[in-house]
Design an enzyme around this catalytic site. Structure first.
Site, PDB file in Angstrom:
ATOM      1  N   HIS A 221     -12.748  -3.158   3.120  1.00  0.00           N
ATOM      2  CA  HIS A 221     -11.239  -3.315   3.246  1.00  0.00           C
ATOM      3  C   HIS A 221     -10.749  -3.108   4.897  1.00  0.00           C
ATOM      4  CE1 HIS A 221      -6.880  -2.573   1.251  1.00  0.00           C
ATOM      5  NE2 HIS A 221      -6.870  -2.940   2.701  1.00  0.00           N
TER       6      HIS A 221
ATOM      7  N   HIS B 113      -7.184  -2.999   9.817  1.00  0.00           N
ATOM      8  CA  HIS B 113      -8.289  -3.918   9.850  1.00  0.00           C
ATOM      9  C   HIS B 113      -9.186  -3.985  10.914  1.00  0.00           C
ATOM     10  CE1 HIS B 113      -5.932  -5.773   5.938  1.00  0.00           C
ATOM     11  NE2 HIS B 113      -6.488  -4.132   5.928  1.00  0.00           N
TER      12      HIS B 113
ATOM     13  N   HIS C 214      -2.886   2.229   8.669  1.00  0.00           N
ATOM     14  CA  HIS C 214      -3.893   1.435   7.936  1.00  0.00           C
ATOM     15  C   HIS C 214      -4.141   0.191   8.645  1.00  0.00           C
ATOM     16  CE1 HIS C 214      -6.372  -0.613   5.181  1.00  0.00           C
ATOM     17  NE2 HIS C 214      -5.318  -1.284   4.517  1.00  0.00           N
TER      18      HIS C 214
ATOM     19  N   GLU D  80       0.799  -1.145  -0.144  1.00  0.00           N
ATOM     20  CA  GLU D  80      -0.054   0.087  -0.075  1.00  0.00           C
ATOM     21  C   GLU D  80       0.811   1.247   0.025  1.00  0.00           C
ATOM     22  OE1 GLU D  80      -2.862  -0.238  -0.744  1.00  0.00           O
ATOM     23  OE2 GLU D  80      -3.891  -2.041   0.531  1.00  0.00           O
TER      24      GLU D  80
END
Length: 788
Positions: free
Chosen positions: A184, A122, A120, A101
């Site tokens: 995502h 999850h 970032h 990413e």
């Protein structure tokens, strides 16, 4: 929740970035610290997600490697990527492949200069909303204050693709700091690593609350009022614009490699010692032994000062320094974190109680509590009991590295024993003052002439202020003209004539309280370095009867706070000759500090009059005097030599007393023997270069430069404000002055005494070990600055 994140994370960060060859170690360490924190909180698992931190001063960022266990991650495992999303292997780490990413991270950094860290993940509750593709509205003012108007949904695109990177870039342009990526995960950004972690945690907290609300009363979820939302969001945007300005208004930092060897004062001192033991005594020792330094009996004046050299090894690139200073003042102030400033104040409250007690008592008998402006320091003055070489010890027993050096006079170091011992012998014989002539009056004048041949005659006075006052009076008497021009912002003492355009160029009589208008009616100021304006002032004065003198600090106002261009003094000399004005060098600070020949010797420019102070008595009182051309100096004559009315009135019962004259003579003799000015200059070089390396490594907008042993460290740029931009001056003066005071207090709390937190004078006592210790202390202070 704490918006500044875990303080435990900060405690683990190393403060010395030169420990090994890993490049951009601080940014890499931030990434590791963030991963450790989020792993401990359960926001990261195994290899999912990615974290990055902007590398200050570069178009680079540090990011977690691809498919690597966070629990095992080391500083050298972190990857460096540029703002095009391309991996930049530097050979200093493990050179693993960066996260897939990295293109998304690069797009965010390009789009948002206020963003210095990205997370970032999850995490489960926010991911549930990603599956629902449900944005989070403005539920609380805290949420809006830190995350934005809403937590928006970013359109779906496959992981690691340019499509996803572009979708993210479009959304982050809104100024919000948290986003949900459809099917995502989430992206949270922050102005620093702690804030990015905080924003990610706040997002999860809000996600939990919103999901619970949706599962119970889906149609009755209420948001905060629009007006409250906009107020909170405006505060967020103000913070972001302030941080962004620190990048957009910045200039390319000075790059100082971590493995670069710093200049060494120790090497210079060893070379001087070797020459001293292997050669015959120089002209200074010869002059001292014979009791005269005239051409007939001693060496030719000026030869010895030229042989010894000067403290400035390389003159600053003035254009570059001024460009950096202007960039500093164009940015918002950048000071200590609030919690760090509280720790600084706590140091004074708990460790400096004796100083506080005695200075509080002093307020009852001394106006303001202290007698000298140098002692006015935030939050209260220190009371010093002992000075020795490079160190000061206060009443509480705290030891400090002394970069004040009494305001500059003690080039040999504080309380220098060899001078003290010889002065004591003179005082035992004559006492400190007799009122009659003493041989050291002559000896001092002779040794000054030996090293400064343009000082053909010298008149001792009580202080630099008295000497400037006398020089101006003498120039008017000699030329028959009345007008005097000074450079705006320069400090030439506190006499009525010269308290004009003080410290801030263009302010005229702003600081002239208690001084009648008539006293400054014939004083003018020209903006620093503006030769065109100086010439216009000379032309204007010609219509008023002419200019008696132009007074300058040769290295620039306030000891080079606005450094003068290399050829400035020569150009001023030309203008003075063209308009029949005398050139007066105020060398109260630079005299002997730049070298035994002073600034005049270094620049190769001969003034008509030179004002000396500070070092001219080696740190002892009554440090002042004026010298110059014999014909000009004749107006200072004492006694009955000359026709009636030929002399100006100057005096002082304690002027030229045996104590001060002997101290000055012995100090100058010792400076010649040890070449103290040059050694002190190399210490200044080492300190400055080390500070530049720290500033670069922390990505700070601060500016460090030096003119030999005069070292400037500008963190606020308040001294660069002037009346050419009066709105900025009035708007920012207090905030920038307060920052300068606070940084000065922080340096003190970490064992470094400076002049007003922005200037330092090094001495012969500052060995490489002393300077390196000081740099380690500055390192710890810079680590406390907001956003680091």
């Amino acid at each position: 929740m704490d918006p500044t994140g875990d303080r435990a994370v900060r405690a683990r960060r190393p403060t010395d970035h030169r420990r090994n060859a890993v490049q951009h170690r601080l940014s890499r360490q931030h990434v590791v610290d963030m991963c450790r924190t989020m792993l401990a909180r359960g926001y990261l698992k195994a290899t999912e997600g990615n974290v990055s931190v902007r590398v200050p001063g570069h178009r680079l960022y540090a990011v977690t490697p691809s498919n690597y266990d966070y629990d095992r991650m080391r500083v050298e495992d972190i990857c460096i990527v540029d703002f095009d999303g391309m991996h930049v292997p530097d050979g200093s780490g493990a050179d693993l492949k960066p996260s897939i990413e990295c293109g998304m991270h690069a797009n965010i950094y390009r789009e948002r200069p206020d963003v210095n860290a990205i997370v970032h993940t999850h995490q489960p509750y926010a991911s549930a909303l990603a599956f629902l593709r449900r944005p989070i509205p403005a539920l609380t003012d805290e949420q809006v204050r830190f995350l934005g108007r809403e937590v928006a949904i970013i359109d779906y695109a496959p992981s690691g693709t340019g499509f996803l990177a572009r979708n993210v870039q479009k959304k982050v342009a809104s100024g919000d700091n948290a986003f949900i990526i459809a099917n995502h995960g989430v992206v949270a950004v922050g102005t620093d690593p702690d804030r990015a972690v905080f924003n990610m945690a706040l997002l999860e907290k809000v996600s939990i609350a919103y999901l619970l609300a949706l599962t119970t009363e889906a149609g009755k979820v209420h948001t905060i009022p629009t007006a409250i939302r906009e107020i909170a969001f405006s505060k967020l945007r103000a913070d972001e614009k302030r941080i962004a300005a620190q990048l957009t208004e910045a200039v390319e930092p000075l790059r100082v490699p971590a493995d670069e060897a710093l200049p060494s004062a120790d090497v210079t001192a060893a070379e001087v010692a070797a020459r001293t033991t292997s050669t015959t005594p120089g002209a200074a020792a010869s002059a001292a032994g014979s009791g005269t330094a005239d051409d007939e009996a001693g060496g030719a004046p000026g030869i010895e000062s030229a042989r010894l050299g000067y403290a400035i090894s390389e003159y600053p690139d003035v254009d570059d320094v001024m460009r950096r200073l202007k960039a500093l003042t164009a940015q918002p102030v950048r000071g200590l974190r609030h919690d760090a400033m509280l720790d600084v104040l706590n140091y004074f409250d708990t460790k400096c109680r004796a100083s506080k007690e005695i200075t509080e008592r002093a307020k009852r008998r001394i106006p303001g509590g202290v007698q000298h402006n140098l002692a006015f320091n935030y939050p209260f003055p220190l009371a010093v009991d002992k000075a020795d070489g490079a160190y000061l010890v206060d009443r509480d027993g705290n030891t400090y590295i002394d970069f004040l050096q009494a305001g500059g006079p003690t080039i040999l170091g504080s309380n220098y024993g060899p001078v003290n011992e010889r002065v004591a012998e003179v005082v035992r014989d004559s006492g400190p003052v007799t009122g009659l002539f003493h041989e050291y009056e002559l000896k001092l004048a002779e040794i000054i002439h030996l090293f400064m041949p343009h000082v053909e005659m010298y008149r001792s006075l009580g202080s630099g202020t008295e000497a400037v006052m006398a020089a101006v009076r003498g120039a008017r008497a000699f030329t028959g003209k009345k007008m005097v021009i000074k450079v705006g912002g320069a400090y030439h003492g506190w006499s009525d004539t010269m308290v004009y355009g003080l410290r801030v160029p263009g302010t005229y009589r702003m600081n002239a309280k208690g001084i009648p208008f008539g006293a400054t009616a014939r004083t003018r100021e020209a903006f620093p370095h503006d030769l065109g304006q100086l010439k216009r002032k000379l032309i204007e004065n010609r219509l008023r009867g002419g200019t008696a003198a132009v007074v300058v600090e040769p290295v620039g106002p306030e000891s080079g706070t606005r450094p003068a261009p290399r050829d400035f003094n020569a150009r001023v000399r030309e203008l003075c000759d063209e308009f029949g004005a005398l050139l007066i060098f105020d060398e109260v600070v630079t005299g002997f500090r730049l070298g035994l020949g002073g600034a005049a010797g270094y620049f190769g420019v001969t003034p008509d009059l030179t004002v000396l102070g500070k070092a001219v008595s080696g740190g002892y009182p009554m440090a002042g005097g004026v010298g110059g051309r014999a014909d000009v100096m004749a107006v200072f004559g004492s006694g009955l030599d000359g026709r009636s009315g030929a002399h100006i009135q100057v005096g002082g019962t304690l002027s030229a007393n045996p104590l001060s004259c002997a101290a000055g003579y012995f100090a100058i003799e010792e400076m010649a023997r040890t070449n103290a000015p040059v050694i002190a200059g190399r210490a200044g070089d080492r300190l400055t270069r080390g500070l530049q390396r720290l500033i670069d490594s922390y990505g700070l907008p601060y500016v460090a430069y030096n003119q030999g042993s005069i070292v400037h460290l500008e963190c606020s740029g308040v001294m660069l404000l002037d009346m050419r931009n009066p709105v900025k001056l009035l708007k920012e003066n207090k905030a920038r002055k307060r920052l300068m005071e606070q940084m000065g207090a922080a340096y003190t709390a970490h064992g470094i005494v400076t002049l007003a937190g922005s200037r330092m004078y090094t001495s012969m006592a500052d060995t490489d070990e002393v300077i390196d210790d000081a740099l380690a202390r500055f390192d710890r202070v810079f680590a406390l600055v907001e956003g680091v």
